[in-house]
Motif scaffolding. Structure first.
Motif, mmCIF file in Angstrom:
data_model
loop_
_atom_site.group_PDB
_atom_site.id
_atom_site.type_symbol
_atom_site.label_atom_id
_atom_site.label_comp_id
_atom_site.label_asym_id
_atom_site.label_seq_id
_atom_site.Cartn_x
_atom_site.Cartn_y
_atom_site.Cartn_z
ATOM 1 N N SER A 56 0.832 -1.205 0.000
ATOM 2 C CA SER A 56 0.000 0.000 0.000
ATOM 3 C C SER A 56 0.866 1.255 0.000
ATOM 4 N N LEU A 57 0.394 2.257 -0.704
ATOM 5 C CA LEU A 57 1.132 3.515 -0.832
ATOM 6 C C LEU A 57 0.854 4.422 0.364
ATOM 7 N N SER A 58 1.407 4.015 1.494
ATOM 8 C CA SER A 58 1.219 4.746 2.738
ATOM 9 C C SER A 58 2.537 4.767 3.502
ATOM 10 N N CYS A 59 2.814 5.874 4.168
ATOM 11 C CA CYS A 59 4.063 5.955 4.928
ATOM 12 C C CYS A 59 4.094 4.942 6.069
ATOM 13 N N GLU A 60 2.923 4.438 6.473
ATOM 14 C CA GLU A 60 2.871 3.401 7.497
ATOM 15 C C GLU A 60 3.544 2.109 7.032
ATOM 16 N N LYS A 61 3.630 1.904 5.720
ATOM 17 C CA LYS A 61 4.236 0.695 5.163
ATOM 18 C C LYS A 61 5.747 0.816 5.018
ATOM 19 N N LEU A 62 6.277 2.023 5.133
ATOM 20 C CA LEU A 62 7.722 2.228 5.014
ATOM 21 C C LEU A 62 8.395 1.855 6.326
ATOM 22 N N GLU A 63 9.136 0.775 6.319
ATOM 23 C CA GLU A 63 9.846 0.319 7.514
ATOM 24 C C GLU A 63 11.246 0.922 7.517
ATOM 25 N N ALA A 64 11.694 1.388 8.669
ATOM 26 C CA ALA A 64 13.023 1.987 8.778
ATOM 27 C C ALA A 64 14.124 0.984 8.429
ATOM 28 N N GLN A 65 13.826 -0.325 8.557
ATOM 29 C CA GLN A 65 14.802 -1.365 8.237
ATOM 30 C C GLN A 65 14.716 -1.795 6.771
ATOM 31 N N GLY A 66 13.869 -1.148 5.994
ATOM 32 C CA GLY A 66 13.610 -1.601 4.634
ATOM 33 C C GLY A 66 14.123 -0.687 3.549
ATOM 34 N N ALA A 67 13.942 -1.173 2.319
ATOM 35 C CA ALA A 67 14.231 -0.399 1.109
ATOM 36 C C ALA A 67 13.120 -0.711 0.122
ATOM 37 N N TYR A 68 12.598 0.313 -0.540
ATOM 38 C CA TYR A 68 11.439 0.166 -1.417
ATOM 39 C C TYR A 68 11.697 0.864 -2.749
ATOM 40 N N LEU A 69 11.195 0.273 -3.805
ATOM 41 C CA LEU A 69 11.208 0.906 -5.113
ATOM 42 C C LEU A 69 9.814 1.460 -5.362
ATOM 43 N N VAL A 70 9.711 2.764 -5.576
ATOM 44 C CA VAL A 70 8.442 3.401 -5.901
ATOM 45 C C VAL A 70 8.545 3.839 -7.346
ATOM 46 N N GLU A 71 7.622 3.352 -8.189
ATOM 47 C CA GLU A 71 7.696 3.704 -9.610
ATOM 48 C C GLU A 71 6.316 4.010 -10.156
ATOM 49 N N ASN A 72 6.285 5.042 -11.002
ATOM 50 C CA ASN A 72 5.022 5.454 -11.600
ATOM 51 C C ASN A 72 5.079 5.510 -13.125
ATOM 52 N N GLY A 73 6.088 4.891 -13.707
ATOM 53 C CA GLY A 73 6.224 4.889 -15.157
ATOM 54 C C GLY A 73 7.031 6.050 -15.687
ATOM 55 N N GLU A 74 7.072 7.146 -14.956
ATOM 56 C CA GLU A 74 7.838 8.324 -15.356
ATOM 57 C C GLU A 74 9.109 8.472 -14.535
ATOM 58 N N SER A 75 9.090 7.951 -13.333
ATOM 59 C CA SER A 75 10.272 8.020 -12.478
ATOM 60 C C SER A 75 10.298 6.825 -11.541
ATOM 61 N N MET A 76 11.489 6.537 -11.051
ATOM 62 C CA MET A 76 11.687 5.463 -10.082
ATOM 63 C C MET A 76 12.499 6.034 -8.931
ATOM 64 N N VAL A 77 12.040 5.733 -7.716
ATOM 65 C CA VAL A 77 12.743 6.199 -6.527
ATOM 66 C C VAL A 77 12.971 4.995 -5.623
ATOM 67 N N VAL A 78 14.212 4.824 -5.182
ATOM 68 C CA VAL A 78 14.513 3.801 -4.186
ATOM 69 C C VAL A 78 14.616 4.517 -2.851
ATOM 70 N N TRP A 79 13.668 4.220 -1.960
ATOM 71 C CA TRP A 79 13.643 4.791 -0.615
ATOM 72 C C TRP A 79 14.354 3.809 0.303
ATOM 73 N N VAL A 80 15.346 4.288 1.039
ATOM 74 C CA VAL A 80 16.133 3.442 1.936
ATOM 75 C C VAL A 80 15.933 3.939 3.360
ATOM 76 N N GLY A 81 15.464 3.057 4.231
ATOM 77 C CA GLY A 81 15.246 3.414 5.632
ATOM 78 C C GLY A 81 16.554 3.641 6.371
ATOM 79 N N ARG A 82 16.501 4.451 7.419
ATOM 80 C CA ARG A 82 17.704 4.773 8.212
ATOM 81 C C ARG A 82 18.308 3.547 8.881
ATOM 82 N N GLU A 83 17.488 2.540 9.143
ATOM 83 C CA GLU A 83 17.980 1.334 9.809
ATOM 84 C C GLU A 83 18.141 0.169 8.849
#
Length: 194
Positions: free
Chosen positions: A70-97
């Motif tokens: 789900s596209l919610s900040c509640e799903k972003l774990e500080a121990q995780g890394a996520y790829l968010v992509e919308n077809g126009e851009s890709m962002v890899v979000w990396v948690g501090r932990e």
């Protein structure tokens, strides 16, 4: 609500420049239905928990990609890394932990310096995890009409707001969440049917 194409287009948050917003408004008019759907409701794919089947090219040429969360900040774990992509851009979000081993294998450095994450390059590094992540990114790029660039953002970095724009299930000031938008559309349909 036709005005709610995407938080990226409508949010006056200082992150998306006016000329970029104008480009995106023009660009969305040329997208297919599937690409418009991906643009307005991006995918957020966890990269920190890849299974042995993920990121591997199968016999039919397809690549197993982990399920989107789900596209919610509640799903972003500080121990995780996520790829968010919308077809126009890709962002890899990396948690501090995020584990140092993940950062070393995927980015080739022992840790991410403060506010330097956007300088990181996602490229094969000669290990299985890096190969899987790069295979997933390349596979997703091949599904899109353009070749989106990958930006790396670490939790609490200056650019983290870029990722927050894609989290359409969260409420933000003056912008309706995706769930609230769907409820509004549902009530509008119900009122027309009665």
């Amino acid at each position: 609500d036709s005005g709610r194409m995407s938080k990226v287009l409508t949010a006056d948050n200082g992150i998306v420049k006016t000329d970029e917003r104008m480009y995106l408004m023009d660009r969305i008019l040329s997208l297919s239905c599937a690409d418009t759907t991906a643009f307005t409701y991006p995918r957020m794919i966890p990269l920190h928990s890849l299974g042995p089947e993920h990121g591997v090219v199968m016999a039919n040429g397809e690549v197993a990609v982990p399920g989107s969360v789900s596209l919610s900040c509640e799903k972003l774990e500080a121990q995780g890394a996520y790829l968010v992509e919308n077809g126009e851009s890709m962002v890899v979000w990396v948690g501090r932990e995020c584990p140092q081993s993940f950062i070393e294998q995927v980015f080739g450095i022992p840790g991410i310096p403060e506010n330097e994450s956007s300088r990181l390059i996602l490229e094969p590094r000669g290990n299985a995890l890096s190969a899987k992540v790069c295979t997933i990114v390349d596979h997703l790029r091949q599904q899109r009409p353009s070749c989106p660039a990958v930006t790396v953002v670490q939790q609490r970095d200056a650019l983290e707001g870029v990722v927050m724009c894609y989290l359409v299930e969260d409420r933000q000031a003056h912008i309706v969440s995706y769930v609230d938008f769907l409820c509004h559309v549902h009530s509008q349909i119900q009122s027309k049917l009665t």
